[in-house]
Design a protein around this motif. Sequence first.
Motif, PDB file in Angstrom:
ATOM      1  N   GLU A  74      20.825 -26.151  55.990  1.00  0.00           N
ATOM      2  CA  GLU A  74      21.539 -24.904  56.269  1.00  0.00           C
ATOM      3  C   GLU A  74      23.007 -25.019  55.901  1.00  0.00           C
ATOM      4  OE1 GLU A  74      20.895 -24.061  60.312  1.00  0.00           O
ATOM      5  OE2 GLU A  74      18.774 -23.497  60.086  1.00  0.00           O
ATOM      6  N   ALA A  75      23.603 -26.197  56.191  1.00  0.00           N
ATOM      7  CA  ALA A  75      25.030 -26.384  55.876  1.00  0.00           C
ATOM      8  C   ALA A  75      25.265 -26.366  54.377  1.00  0.00           C
ATOM      9  CB  ALA A  75      25.525 -27.709  56.468  1.00  0.00           C
ATOM     10  N   THR A  76      24.349 -26.983  53.598  1.00  0.00           N
ATOM     11  CA  THR A  76      24.520 -26.995  52.139  1.00  0.00           C
ATOM     12  C   THR A  76      24.242 -25.634  51.524  1.00  0.00           C
ATOM     13  OG1 THR A  76      22.240 -27.790  51.988  1.00  0.00           O
ATOM     14  CG2 THR A  76      24.011 -29.447  51.902  1.00  0.00           C
ATOM     15  N   SER A  77      23.225 -24.922  52.082  1.00  0.00           N
ATOM     16  CA  SER A  77      22.929 -23.597  51.546  1.00  0.00           C
ATOM     17  C   SER A  77      24.040 -22.612  51.859  1.00  0.00           C
ATOM     18  CB  SER A  77      21.606 -23.092  52.125  1.00  0.00           C
ATOM     19  OG  SER A  77      21.700 -22.964  53.539  1.00  0.00           O
ATOM     20  N   ALA A  78      24.665 -22.758  53.021  1.00  0.00           N
ATOM     21  CA  ALA A  78      25.751 -21.841  53.385  1.00  0.00           C
ATOM     22  C   ALA A  78      26.933 -21.955  52.424  1.00  0.00           C
ATOM     23  CB  ALA A  78      26.177 -22.094  54.827  1.00  0.00           C
ATOM     24  N   PRO A  79      27.444 -23.167  52.104  1.00  0.00           N
ATOM     25  CA  PRO A  79      28.532 -23.256  51.133  1.00  0.00           C
ATOM     26  C   PRO A  79      28.139 -22.762  49.755  1.00  0.00           C
ATOM     27  CG  PRO A  79      28.402 -25.270  52.403  1.00  0.00           C
ATOM     28  CD  PRO A  79      27.216 -24.458  52.747  1.00  0.00           C
ATOM     29  N   VAL A  82      28.432 -19.057  49.764  1.00  0.00           N
ATOM     30  CA  VAL A  82      29.857 -18.677  49.767  1.00  0.00           C
ATOM     31  C   VAL A  82      30.456 -18.860  48.382  1.00  0.00           C
ATOM     32  CG1 VAL A  82      32.116 -19.254  50.722  1.00  0.00           C
ATOM     33  CG2 VAL A  82      30.129 -19.165  52.219  1.00  0.00           C
ATOM     34  N   GLU A  83      30.107 -19.987  47.744  1.00  0.00           N
ATOM     35  CA  GLU A  83      30.624 -20.233  46.393  1.00  0.00           C
ATOM     36  C   GLU A  83      30.123 -19.186  45.414  1.00  0.00           C
ATOM     37  OE1 GLU A  83      29.519 -24.149  45.333  1.00  0.00           O
ATOM     38  OE2 GLU A  83      30.948 -25.141  46.683  1.00  0.00           O
ATOM     39  N   ALA A  84      28.856 -18.814  45.521  1.00  0.00           N
ATOM     40  CA  ALA A  84      28.314 -17.784  44.627  1.00  0.00           C
ATOM     41  C   ALA A  84      29.025 -16.453  44.826  1.00  0.00           C
ATOM     42  CB  ALA A  84      26.810 -17.632  44.873  1.00  0.00           C
ATOM     43  N   GLU A  85      29.254 -16.110  46.084  1.00  0.00           N
ATOM     44  CA  GLU A  85      29.963 -14.852  46.363  1.00  0.00           C
ATOM     45  C   GLU A  85      31.385 -14.888  45.839  1.00  0.00           C
ATOM     46  OE1 GLU A  85      30.878 -11.911  50.184  1.00  0.00           O
ATOM     47  OE2 GLU A  85      29.869 -13.857  50.450  1.00  0.00           O
ATOM     48  N   LEU A  86      32.050 -16.033  46.023  1.00  0.00           N
ATOM     49  CA  LEU A  86      33.411 -16.172  45.505  1.00  0.00           C
ATOM     50  C   LEU A  86      33.444 -16.109  43.982  1.00  0.00           C
ATOM     51  CD1 LEU A  86      34.828 -18.977  47.835  1.00  0.00           C
ATOM     52  CD2 LEU A  86      35.412 -16.550  47.868  1.00  0.00           C
ATOM     53  N   LYS A  87      32.433 -16.706  43.342  1.00  0.00           N
ATOM     54  CA  LYS A  87      32.358 -16.646  41.886  1.00  0.00           C
ATOM     55  C   LYS A  87      32.185 -15.219  41.404  1.00  0.00           C
ATOM     56  CE  LYS A  87      30.639 -21.294  40.904  1.00  0.00           C
ATOM     57  NZ  LYS A  87      29.495 -22.098  40.374  1.00  0.00           N
ATOM     58  N   LYS A  88      31.331 -14.457  42.101  1.00  0.00           N
ATOM     59  CA  LYS A  88      31.136 -13.056  41.733  1.00  0.00           C
ATOM     60  C   LYS A  88      32.437 -12.267  41.876  1.00  0.00           C
ATOM     61  CE  LYS A  88      26.212 -12.753  42.857  1.00  0.00           C
ATOM     62  NZ  LYS A  88      25.195 -12.115  43.724  1.00  0.00           N
ATOM     63  N   LYS A  89      33.131 -12.496  42.983  1.00  0.00           N
ATOM     64  CA  LYS A  89      34.411 -11.803  43.178  1.00  0.00           C
ATOM     65  C   LYS A  89      35.422 -12.198  42.107  1.00  0.00           C
ATOM     66  CE  LYS A  89      34.039 -11.141  48.194  1.00  0.00           C
ATOM     67  NZ  LYS A  89      34.648 -11.440  49.508  1.00  0.00           N
TER      68      LYS A  89
END
Length: 247
Positions: A74-79, A82-89
Amino acid sequence: MLKQAISRSSRAVFSASRTIAQRPSLRPKFSPIPSTSLRAGLLPSIRWYSEQTESAAKKEDEGPTSQVEAKDGEATSAPSDVEAELKKKLEAKEKEVIEWKDKYLRSVADFRNLQDRTQRDMKSARDFAIQKFAKDLVDSVDNLDRALIMGKEKIQATTEDNKNDDLHNFYEGVKMTETNMLQTLQKHGLERFDPEGEKFNPNEHEATFMTPMPDKEDNTVFHVQQKGFKLNGRVLRAAKVGVVKSQ
């Protein structure tokens, strides 16, 4: 004496044998170890457990580790989310920056084009502000030119005996007037041109007639009916000419 000694020795032997008989049998100091005890000491101790207890122990051991692994997943999937969302932004912002940069460059180019066009229009307005006035003025210049042509013909027709000084002075005065006027017009960008002997140019010349002439080159201006005028390099009035036509 002898009998006493023998009796004493026999008594001593008899007492010694009794004492030996009465004593317990002594074992040797190092007694042999039984084979069973030796095998038990050398071989490792083996314990047997039931399958139920082992499975329970495994479950107990796997329980915390699986929980930890689940938490790690869960901890690895959560980052990663977040990284994917930040990349999209970030990609969206980069596209927006590119669009705004393109709009900025286009606006700058449009503004510079507007500046250049405005400067050209202002220059054109300054250069051709007297265009209408110049068109009306060239007729007066043409009249002076006609007067000079007629005066020159009259002067050539006269002889030395029949010389007319008044006509000669009048001709010189008109010629000076025309020269001064042309110089003044030239200061303001208006120039007169005479294309006689030049190649016919449809942008500057207007052919009123064409005729074959053997001693002239084809498509050459041999007669000028009316001289042309240019205002700051632009043709204000085309020259009316006669052109040589090929046979």
